[in-house]
Write an enzyme that holds these catalytic residues in place. Sequence first.
Site, PDB file in Angstrom:
ATOM      1  N   ARG A 102      -7.132   0.468   1.720  1.00 18.68           N
ATOM      2  CA  ARG A 102      -5.729   0.304   2.314  1.00 18.68           C
ATOM      3  C   ARG A 102      -5.710  -0.168   3.585  1.00 18.68           C
ATOM      4  O   ARG A 102      -6.407   0.273   4.531  1.00 18.68           O
ATOM      5  CB  ARG A 102      -5.089   1.683   2.192  1.00 18.68           C
ATOM      6  CG  ARG A 102      -3.880   1.611   3.085  1.00 18.68           C
ATOM      7  CD  ARG A 102      -2.892   3.007   2.692  1.00 18.68           C
ATOM      8  NE  ARG A 102      -2.072   2.810   1.431  1.00 18.68           N
ATOM      9  CZ  ARG A 102      -1.323   3.635   1.139  1.00 18.68           C
ATOM     10  NH1 ARG A 102      -0.723   4.232   1.871  1.00 18.68           N
ATOM     11  NH2 ARG A 102      -0.687   3.439  -0.094  1.00 18.68           N
ATOM     12  N   HIS A 129       1.224  -4.270  -3.030  1.00 15.90           N
ATOM     13  CA  HIS A 129       0.642  -2.866  -3.580  1.00 15.90           C
ATOM     14  C   HIS A 129       0.520  -2.911  -5.023  1.00 15.90           C
ATOM     15  O   HIS A 129       1.441  -2.110  -5.684  1.00 15.90           O
ATOM     16  CB  HIS A 129       2.003  -1.930  -2.898  1.00 15.90           C
ATOM     17  CG  HIS A 129       1.450  -0.424  -2.965  1.00 15.90           C
ATOM     18  ND1 HIS A 129       0.338  -0.098  -3.478  1.00 15.90           N
ATOM     19  CD2 HIS A 129       2.157   0.746  -2.456  1.00 15.90           C
ATOM     20  CE1 HIS A 129       0.175   1.279  -2.999  1.00 15.90           C
ATOM     21  NE2 HIS A 129       1.259   1.677  -2.884  1.00 15.90           N
ATOM     22  N   GLN A 132       0.586   0.439  -6.997  1.00  9.88           N
ATOM     23  CA  GLN A 132       1.864   1.202  -7.357  1.00  9.88           C
ATOM     24  C   GLN A 132       2.700   0.641  -8.181  1.00  9.88           C
ATOM     25  O   GLN A 132       3.484   1.061  -9.081  1.00  9.88           O
ATOM     26  CB  GLN A 132       2.702   1.191  -5.980  1.00  9.88           C
ATOM     27  CG  GLN A 132       4.213   1.787  -5.712  1.00  9.88           C
ATOM     28  CD  GLN A 132       4.105   3.253  -5.886  1.00  9.88           C
ATOM     29  OE1 GLN A 132       3.458   3.862  -5.362  1.00  9.88           O
ATOM     30  NE2 GLN A 132       4.628   3.830  -7.028  1.00  9.88           N
ATOM     31  N   ASP A 219      12.607   1.142  -1.186  1.00 11.71           N
ATOM     32  CA  ASP A 219      11.420   1.468  -0.286  1.00 11.71           C
ATOM     33  C   ASP A 219      12.009   1.559   0.982  1.00 11.71           C
ATOM     34  O   ASP A 219      13.008   0.994   1.235  1.00 11.71           O
ATOM     35  CB  ASP A 219      10.394   0.376  -0.543  1.00 11.71           C
ATOM     36  CG  ASP A 219       8.964   0.747   0.135  1.00 11.71           C
ATOM     37  OD1 ASP A 219       8.785   1.626   0.263  1.00 11.71           O
ATOM     38  OD2 ASP A 219       8.134  -0.213   0.308  1.00 11.71           O
ATOM     39  N   CYS A 259       8.821   4.388  -4.477  1.00 11.12           N
ATOM     40  CA  CYS A 259       7.120   4.437  -4.571  1.00 11.12           C
ATOM     41  C   CYS A 259       6.956   5.739  -3.407  1.00 11.12           C
ATOM     42  O   CYS A 259       5.984   6.230  -3.848  1.00 11.12           O
ATOM     43  CB  CYS A 259       6.583   3.389  -3.690  1.00 11.12           C
ATOM     44  SG  CYS A 259       6.993   2.944  -2.153  1.00 11.12           S
ATOM     45  N   ARG A 287       0.801   7.098 -10.820  1.00 10.13           N
ATOM     46  CA  ARG A 287      -0.189   6.530  -9.975  1.00 10.13           C
ATOM     47  C   ARG A 287      -1.674   6.802 -10.457  1.00 10.13           C
ATOM     48  O   ARG A 287      -2.557   6.131 -10.761  1.00 10.13           O
ATOM     49  CB  ARG A 287      -0.172   6.952  -8.405  1.00 10.13           C
ATOM     50  CG  ARG A 287       1.119   6.566  -7.702  1.00 10.13           C
ATOM     51  CD  ARG A 287       0.988   5.086  -7.562  1.00 10.13           C
ATOM     52  NE  ARG A 287       0.132   4.558  -6.791  1.00 10.13           N
ATOM     53  CZ  ARG A 287      -0.220   4.537  -5.542  1.00 10.13           C
ATOM     54  NH1 ARG A 287       0.793   4.796  -4.727  1.00 10.13           N
ATOM     55  NH2 ARG A 287      -1.390   4.173  -5.066  1.00 10.13           N
TER      56      ARG A 287
HETATM   57  N1  NVA Z   1       6.199  -0.571   2.227  1.00  9.70           N
HETATM   58  C1  NVA Z   1       5.781   0.730   2.294  1.00  9.70           C
HETATM   59  C2  NVA Z   1       5.270   1.481   1.258  1.00  9.70           C
HETATM   60  C3  NVA Z   1       4.415   2.748   1.382  1.00  9.70           C
HETATM   61  C4  NVA Z   1       3.582   3.134   0.022  1.00  9.70           C
HETATM   62  C5  NVA Z   1       4.611   0.606   3.421  1.00  9.70           C
HETATM   63  O1  NVA Z   1       3.847  -0.172   3.440  1.00  9.70           O
HETATM   64  O2  NVA Z   1       4.512   1.347   4.424  1.00  9.70           O
HETATM   65  N1   CP Z   2       3.177   5.304  -2.765  1.00  6.09           N
HETATM   66  C1   CP Z   2       2.219   5.356  -1.805  1.00  6.09           C
HETATM   67  O1   CP Z   2       1.287   4.537  -2.210  1.00  6.09           O
HETATM   68  O2   CP Z   2       1.918   6.420  -1.314  1.00  6.09           O
HETATM   69  P1   CP Z   2       1.067   6.952  -0.345  1.00  6.09           P
HETATM   70  O3   CP Z   2       1.529   6.151   0.959  1.00  6.09           O
HETATM   71  O4   CP Z   2       1.191   8.332   0.150  1.00  6.09           O
HETATM   72  O5   CP Z   2      -0.542   6.744  -0.734  1.00  6.09           O
END
Ligand code: NVA
Ligand code: CP
Length: 302
Positions: A102, A129, A132, A219, A259, A287
């Site tokens: 990540r 992502h 997800q 989101d 998500c 997930r």
């Molecule tokens: N768009 C959000 C998704 C979190 C799972 C982010 O990147 O923070």
């Molecule tokens: N939806 C998602 O990816 O959650 P986290 O940021 O908690 O991993």
Amino acid sequence: MKHLLKMADLSPQEILDTLNLADQLKYELKIGTPHPLLAGKTLGMIFQKASTRTRVSFEVGMYQLGGSALFLSANDLQIGRGEPIEDTARVLSRYLDGIMIRTFAQQDVEDLAKYGSIPIINGLTDYAHPCQVLADLMTIREHKDTLKGLKFCFVGDGNNMANSLIVGCIKTGMEVAIACPDAYRPDADIMEWAGKNGKFMCTPNVLEAASDADVVCTDVWASMGQEGEARLRREAFMSYQVNDQTMAAAKPDAMVLHCLPAHREEEITASVFEAHANEIFDEAENRLHAQKAVLVQLMGKK
Ligand code: NVA
Ligand code: CP
């Protein structure tokens, strides 16, 4: 499938195979049938951003598959002190059987795959992502029995989620409508691909996008790394909310996905969130199952 870097890398058949395997693993877990398909295997999990779902579901998933997972905070790795991705990739490939990462730049994930010799999984970048979205598709199919022919509406920022949903939904035969301010559209390559490959619209009009939708999704307005823009974004996205009006435009039996984490009264009202909490938490649960399917496909016996 060699890696999971973004949805564009998967064929429609690979997506369906993953969803089918995820359904099977979910069922086996429910009835208590062990499935140690990754016995003795180790997944490294590099995190340069926070996580609840991704971290816990990957770690538990590896455990349930008979393997183990290592949490590697980028702050503690030499990456955080400037060791190049290409060296990190070659070193970690000597110890691990797969890496989930990540991070911010999609290029870092692509480089990890290029220089390493083990499967790489994108656990979220600013661009994509995919884990997800596989869980989202699994959840839609569970609730609607099909994907093909459904209308999917996303309200909000044209971010990593929007980018990946557009590709995943179109590849599985759904119609996609995005409602976002003009300045926050999905990435240009995604917009271009969607225009050529599916029934797709991107409009500033929320009710137009939500009209007759089977699935309504949103989101956060400010993603991880955009905290400094939060106030500006709150103004820009003020009218891009999933609320009673949005849901009234959608089909009466429309489902809602998020998500998570969610910001109530920003991108979604608390009442819509709670009315659809079972769908949203099924999505979070899935997930685990969807990622186990990805892990087995990438790291299991061929
Ligand atoms: N768009 C959000 C998704 C979190 C799972 C982010 O990147 O923070
Ligand atoms: N939806 C998602 O990816 O959650 P986290 O940021 O908690 O991993």
